[in-house]
Design a protein around this motif. Structure first.
Motif, PDB file in Angstrom:
ATOM      1  N   ALA A  85      -2.367 -11.773  -6.044  1.00 15.35           N
ATOM      2  CA  ALA A  85      -2.170 -11.296  -4.665  1.00 15.35           C
ATOM      3  C   ALA A  85      -1.994  -9.783  -4.659  1.00 15.35           C
ATOM      4  CB  ALA A  85      -0.950 -11.970  -4.050  1.00 15.35           C
ATOM      5  N   PHE A  86      -2.564  -9.137  -3.647  1.00 15.27           N
ATOM      6  CA  PHE A  86      -2.493  -7.679  -3.558  1.00 15.27           C
ATOM      7  C   PHE A  86      -1.242  -7.281  -2.784  1.00 15.27           C
ATOM      8  CE2 PHE A  86      -3.444  -3.493  -1.814  1.00 15.27           C
ATOM      9  CZ  PHE A  86      -3.920  -2.837  -2.938  1.00 15.27           C
ATOM     10  N   ILE A  87      -0.444  -6.411  -3.394  1.00 17.48           N
ATOM     11  CA  ILE A  87       0.802  -5.936  -2.792  1.00 17.48           C
ATOM     12  C   ILE A  87       0.635  -4.459  -2.418  1.00 17.48           C
ATOM     13  CG2 ILE A  87       3.305  -5.783  -3.046  1.00 17.48           C
ATOM     14  CD1 ILE A  87       2.251  -8.587  -3.542  1.00 17.48           C
ATOM     15  N   MET A  88       0.921  -4.107  -1.175  1.00 19.39           N
ATOM     16  CA  MET A  88       0.804  -2.712  -0.755  1.00 19.39           C
ATOM     17  C   MET A  88       2.017  -2.320   0.099  1.00 19.39           C
ATOM     18  SD  MET A  88      -2.389  -0.697   1.067  1.00 19.39           S
ATOM     19  CE  MET A  88      -2.191  -1.360   2.698  1.00 19.39           C
ATOM     20  N   PRO A  89       2.769  -1.286  -0.346  1.00 18.32           N
ATOM     21  CA  PRO A  89       2.517  -0.434  -1.508  1.00 18.32           C
ATOM     22  C   PRO A  89       2.692  -1.198  -2.807  1.00 18.32           C
ATOM     23  CG  PRO A  89       4.667   0.045  -0.568  1.00 18.32           C
ATOM     24  CD  PRO A  89       4.001  -0.897   0.371  1.00 18.32           C
ATOM     25  N   CYS A  90       1.942  -0.752  -3.840  1.00 18.77           N
ATOM     26  CA  CYS A  90       1.977  -1.479  -5.107  1.00 18.77           C
ATOM     27  C   CYS A  90       3.098  -0.990  -6.018  1.00 18.77           C
ATOM     28  CB  CYS A  90       0.629  -1.404  -5.804  1.00 18.77           C
ATOM     29  SG  CYS A  90       0.114   0.243  -6.291  1.00 18.77           S
ATOM     30  N   LYS A  91       3.615   0.208  -5.765  1.00 21.45           N
ATOM     31  CA  LYS A  91       4.779   0.653  -6.535  1.00 21.45           C
ATOM     32  C   LYS A  91       5.451   1.839  -5.857  1.00 21.45           C
ATOM     33  CE  LYS A  91       2.442   3.779  -9.842  1.00 21.45           C
ATOM     34  NZ  LYS A  91       2.237   4.060 -11.286  1.00 21.45           N
ATOM     35  N   GLY A  92       6.692   2.070  -6.259  1.00 20.54           N
ATOM     36  CA  GLY A  92       7.429   3.245  -5.814  1.00 20.54           C
ATOM     37  C   GLY A  92       7.842   4.052  -7.026  1.00 20.54           C
ATOM     38  N   ILE A  93       7.797   5.364  -6.921  1.00 27.47           N
ATOM     39  CA  ILE A  93       8.151   6.236  -8.044  1.00 27.47           C
ATOM     40  C   ILE A  93       9.354   7.080  -7.637  1.00 27.47           C
ATOM     41  CG2 ILE A  93       7.374   8.005  -9.659  1.00 27.47           C
ATOM     42  CD1 ILE A  93       4.497   7.198  -9.002  1.00 27.47           C
ATOM     43  N   LEU A  94      10.458   6.937  -8.364  1.00 30.08           N
ATOM     44  CA  LEU A  94      11.650   7.740  -8.104  1.00 30.08           C
ATOM     45  C   LEU A  94      11.447   9.114  -8.734  1.00 30.08           C
ATOM     46  CD1 LEU A  94      14.543   7.555  -6.863  1.00 30.08           C
ATOM     47  CD2 LEU A  94      15.351   7.151  -9.191  1.00 30.08           C
ATOM     48  N   ALA A 190      17.529  17.115  -5.737  1.00 31.10           N
ATOM     49  CA  ALA A 190      16.946  16.342  -4.641  1.00 31.10           C
ATOM     50  C   ALA A 190      16.218  15.160  -5.262  1.00 31.10           C
ATOM     51  CB  ALA A 190      15.976  17.196  -3.835  1.00 31.10           C
ATOM     52  N   ILE A 191      16.437  13.959  -4.698  1.00 26.71           N
ATOM     53  CA  ILE A 191      15.891  12.724  -5.256  1.00 26.71           C
ATOM     54  C   ILE A 191      15.189  11.960  -4.139  1.00 26.71           C
ATOM     55  CG2 ILE A 191      16.427  10.665  -6.612  1.00 26.71           C
ATOM     56  CD1 ILE A 191      19.187  11.990  -7.192  1.00 26.71           C
ATOM     57  N   TRP A 192      13.989  11.439  -4.432  1.00 24.89           N
ATOM     58  CA  TRP A 192      13.242  10.720  -3.405  1.00 24.89           C
ATOM     59  C   TRP A 192      12.291   9.726  -4.046  1.00 24.89           C
ATOM     60  CZ3 TRP A 192      12.315  15.638  -5.029  1.00 24.89           C
ATOM     61  CH2 TRP A 192      11.040  15.944  -5.504  1.00 24.89           C
ATOM     62  N   ILE A 193      11.646   8.925  -3.211  1.00 24.98           N
ATOM     63  CA  ILE A 193      10.655   7.957  -3.691  1.00 24.98           C
ATOM     64  C   ILE A 193       9.291   8.302  -3.106  1.00 24.98           C
ATOM     65  CG2 ILE A 193       9.863   5.570  -3.485  1.00 24.98           C
ATOM     66  CD1 ILE A 193      12.613   4.602  -3.937  1.00 24.98           C
ATOM     67  N   ASP A 194       8.287   8.291  -3.957  1.00 27.98           N
ATOM     68  CA  ASP A 194       6.903   8.374  -3.509  1.00 27.98           C
ATOM     69  C   ASP A 194       6.317   6.966  -3.543  1.00 27.98           C
ATOM     70  OD1 ASP A 194       7.121  11.062  -3.200  1.00 27.98           O
ATOM     71  OD2 ASP A 194       5.858  11.611  -4.906  1.00 27.98           O
ATOM     72  N   TRP A 195       5.669   6.577  -2.428  1.00 27.57           N
ATOM     73  CA  TRP A 195       5.102   5.239  -2.314  1.00 27.57           C
ATOM     74  C   TRP A 195       3.621   5.287  -2.674  1.00 27.57           C
ATOM     75  CZ3 TRP A 195       8.945   1.915  -1.633  1.00 27.57           C
ATOM     76  CH2 TRP A 195      10.098   2.348  -0.981  1.00 27.57           C
ATOM     77  N   VAL A 196       3.240   4.508  -3.691  1.00 30.59           N
ATOM     78  CA  VAL A 196       1.844   4.448  -4.140  1.00 30.59           C
ATOM     79  C   VAL A 196       1.206   3.211  -3.523  1.00 30.59           C
ATOM     80  CG1 VAL A 196       0.289   4.374  -6.126  1.00 30.59           C
ATOM     81  CG2 VAL A 196       2.498   5.555  -6.307  1.00 30.59           C
ATOM     82  N   LEU A 197       0.186   3.411  -2.689  1.00 30.02           N
ATOM     83  CA  LEU A 197      -0.369   2.305  -1.916  1.00 30.02           C
ATOM     84  C   LEU A 197      -1.391   1.477  -2.689  1.00 30.02           C
ATOM     85  CD1 LEU A 197      -0.808   3.859   1.640  1.00 30.02           C
ATOM     86  CD2 LEU A 197       1.220   2.846   0.579  1.00 30.02           C
ATOM     87  N   ASP A 198      -2.116   2.096  -3.623  1.00 24.13           N
ATOM     88  CA  ASP A 198      -3.185   1.373  -4.306  1.00 24.13           C
ATOM     89  C   ASP A 198      -3.016   1.444  -5.813  1.00 24.13           C
ATOM     90  OD1 ASP A 198      -3.686   4.109  -4.305  1.00 24.13           O
ATOM     91  OD2 ASP A 198      -5.835   3.814  -4.586  1.00 24.13           O
ATOM     92  N   LYS A 199      -3.679   0.534  -6.512  1.00 23.50           N
ATOM     93  CA  LYS A 199      -3.556   0.443  -7.968  1.00 23.50           C
ATOM     94  C   LYS A 199      -4.161   1.641  -8.675  1.00 23.50           C
ATOM     95  CE  LYS A 199      -3.534  -4.620  -7.979  1.00 23.50           C
ATOM     96  NZ  LYS A 199      -4.215  -5.850  -8.446  1.00 23.50           N
ATOM     97  N   GLU A 200      -5.070   2.348  -8.018  1.00 22.86           N
ATOM     98  CA  GLU A 200      -5.712   3.517  -8.643  1.00 22.86           C
ATOM     99  C   GLU A 200      -4.877   4.788  -8.476  1.00 22.86           C
ATOM    100  OE1 GLU A 200      -7.319   1.459  -6.490  1.00 22.86           O
ATOM    101  OE2 GLU A 200      -8.268   0.319  -8.115  1.00 22.86           O
ATOM    102  N   ASN A 201      -3.730   4.680  -7.818  1.00 21.76           N
ATOM    103  CA  ASN A 201      -2.835   5.833  -7.583  1.00 21.76           C
ATOM    104  C   ASN A 201      -3.523   6.938  -6.779  1.00 21.76           C
ATOM    105  OD1 ASN A 201      -0.932   4.491  -9.107  1.00 21.76           O
ATOM    106  ND2 ASN A 201      -1.278   5.700 -10.952  1.00 21.76           N
ATOM    107  N   SER A 202      -4.499   6.568  -5.949  1.00 16.68           N
ATOM    108  CA  SER A 202      -5.240   7.585  -5.201  1.00 16.68           C
ATOM    109  C   SER A 202      -4.623   7.865  -3.827  1.00 16.68           C
ATOM    110  CB  SER A 202      -6.702   7.149  -5.032  1.00 16.68           C
ATOM    111  OG  SER A 202      -6.785   5.959  -4.261  1.00 16.68           O
ATOM    112  N   ILE A 203      -3.793   6.942  -3.339  1.00 16.33           N
ATOM    113  CA  ILE A 203      -3.157   7.116  -2.031  1.00 16.33           C
ATOM    114  C   ILE A 203      -1.653   7.073  -2.217  1.00 16.33           C
ATOM    115  CG2 ILE A 203      -2.979   6.294   0.339  1.00 16.33           C
ATOM    116  CD1 ILE A 203      -5.625   4.839  -0.052  1.00 16.33           C
ATOM    117  N   VAL A 204      -1.001   8.219  -2.043  1.00 18.23           N
ATOM    118  CA  VAL A 204       0.441   8.325  -2.275  1.00 18.23           C
ATOM    119  C   VAL A 204       1.099   8.937  -1.049  1.00 18.23           C
ATOM    120  CG1 VAL A 204       2.258   9.312  -3.726  1.00 18.23           C
ATOM    121  CG2 VAL A 204       0.072   8.622  -4.754  1.00 18.23           C
ATOM    122  N   ILE A 205       2.141   8.287  -0.551  1.00 16.90           N
ATOM    123  CA  ILE A 205       2.944   8.825   0.540  1.00 16.90           C
ATOM    124  C   ILE A 205       4.227   9.381  -0.063  1.00 16.90           C
ATOM    125  CG2 ILE A 205       4.194   8.315   2.666  1.00 16.90           C
ATOM    126  CD1 ILE A 205       2.228   6.057   3.183  1.00 16.90           C
TER     127      ILE A 205
END
Length: 240
Positions: A85-94, A190-205
């Motif tokens: 199953a496809f999960i979006m966002p697929c990961k978060g990076i602290l 300063a600490i935050w999370i970047d949300w990675v929407l796709d498995k290719e890491n091409s779309i990051v919020i």
């Protein structure tokens, strides 16, 4: 599902359907929480796609990683997911960076004696960060960094922990050493999370300090530290 936003959630889906020329009879709104959802609610079909907005309504005053509620919701749905199953966002990076924050540090300094009265109890009540006794560290607090007066990045941006949403939620640990890129006085991070929407890491919020839409977590040091470019190194670790 929109368990707490049923009307507004339905109106949102209606607008999306209209914009994509999709009939609303193709959409079913299930007004139940993830923890109570069953295969009966899904006509005994497995879920192929989960799409979520990580920044939940009501989370404005929370620290970035408290928005990992999405990961928890996805975990509750794990028995209902199809294989792959496809999960979006697929990961978060602290992520984090060292910063000079003199105005914020002064405003959050721990109180001591004021006009002969001991105000140290106020430190815990108000969440004082700087100038605390001994090696005591203050709490990490949510702020819009751009609203904190004078600010300056003293290091590059470092990644500390990856949260992989393709897996059920689990404890995480990260550590790294940072090298300062600029001379100055380090008041904290300063600490935050970047949300990675796709498995290719091409779309990051990114929700970092450059953004004015999200708060970041700010961890102030007990004492400011004078640092120099290239020859000042600090070790950082965090557990979730």
């Amino acid at each position: 599902m929109f368990p707490s936003l049923r009307v507004r959630g339905f109106n949102y889906l209606q607008a999306v359907a209209d914009a994509n020329n999709l009939s609303m009879d193709r959409i079913k709104v299930i007004g139940r929480k993830s923890s109570s959802l069953t295969m009966n609610d899904l006509n005994h079909e497995k879920v192929n796609l989960i799409v979520g907005e990580p920044f939940y309504l009501g989370s404005e005053g929370m620290l970035p990683w408290q928005n990992l509620r999405f990961w928890n919701e996805r975990t509750l749905l794990d028995p209902l997911l199809s294989e792959g199953a496809f999960i979006m966002p697929c990961k978060g990076i602290l992520r984090f960076c060292a910063m000079s924050l003199p105005d914020l540090w002064k405003s959050r300094c721990g109180l001591k004696d004021v006009e002969g009265f001991d105000h140290s109890v106020v430190n815990d009540t108000l969440g004082a960060c700087g100038d605390l006794p001994g090696e005591q560290q203050g709490p990490c607090l949510p702020y819009y960094v751009w609203q904190c007066g004078y600010t300056k990045k003293l290091s590059e941006v470092y990644s500390l922990i990856d949260f992989n949403f393709s897996e059920p939620i689990h404890s995480c640990f990260g550590e790294t050493k940072i090298e300062f890129a600029h001379d100055g006085t380090c008041h904290g991070f300063a600490i935050w999370i970047d949300w990675v929407l796709d498995k290719e890491n091409s779309i990051v919020i990114s929700t970092g300090p450059e953004s004015r839409y999200w708060k970041q977590g700010v961890q102030l040091l007990s004492r400011p530290v004078q640092v120099n470019r290239g020859n000042s190194v600090m070790h950082v670790d965090h557990v979730f």
